[in-house]
Design a protein around this motif. Sequence first.
Motif, short mmCIF file in Angstrom:
data_model
loop_
_atom_site.label_atom_id
_atom_site.label_comp_id
_atom_site.label_asym_id
_atom_site.label_seq_id
_atom_site.Cartn_x
_atom_site.Cartn_y
_atom_site.Cartn_z
N TYR A 91 -5.24 6.39 -2.24
CA TYR A 91 -4.44 5.21 -1.88
C TYR A 91 -3.88 5.28 -0.47
O TYR A 91 -3.44 4.27 0.06
N ARG B 278 -2.99 9.68 -5.07
CA ARG B 278 -2.36 9.14 -3.86
C ARG B 278 -3.18 9.41 -2.61
O ARG B 278 -3.09 8.67 -1.63
N GLY C 135 0.83 -1.20 0.00
CA GLY C 135 0.00 0.00 0.00
C GLY C 135 0.86 1.25 0.00
O GLY C 135 0.56 2.24 -0.68
#
Length: 160
Positions: free
Chosen positions: A129, A126, A107
């Motif tokens: 994420y 991002r 991750g």
Amino acid sequence: MKRLETLTEATLRIIASLSLAVLFLLILTNVVARSFDLGGFAWFDEIVRGSFAYMVFFGSAALWIKRDHFQVDWLELMLPDGKARWFLRSIVAILCAGFLAVMTWYGWVLFNKAAALTPILQIPERGFYAAIPISGAVMLLHTIASLIGDTKHTFLSGDP
């Protein structure tokens, strides 16, 4: 330590709940707009994807901390309190920690590699994420702390 755990769990639960509310409102608005031929929202998918990621990963971490997630614990409950139960829980915790370490690592790699912006709102990918390594790290730290706590309880409290 218990206070930090409670604060972390409450924060994760609030973020997951807010994400669910955003998802609900966006989907409801989109359905109503399309039903009355008002058109769709071009940015809809971008916010839905981010909200869904935070709801799933932060909600999972909140459930993990409280042990409220689905689990098959019939074998653990059949074992008597003490070393046998500690051994089974330790094996499960070590396996979970291994998975969570890999999830957190990859991750983090995904988070660092994501340089794109969303097409319409220009939000950094991002940001979506980030939920993966954050929730993974929280679950990993909690798993390690639980393993240490179970070990202390089993071997230092004089259980059989």
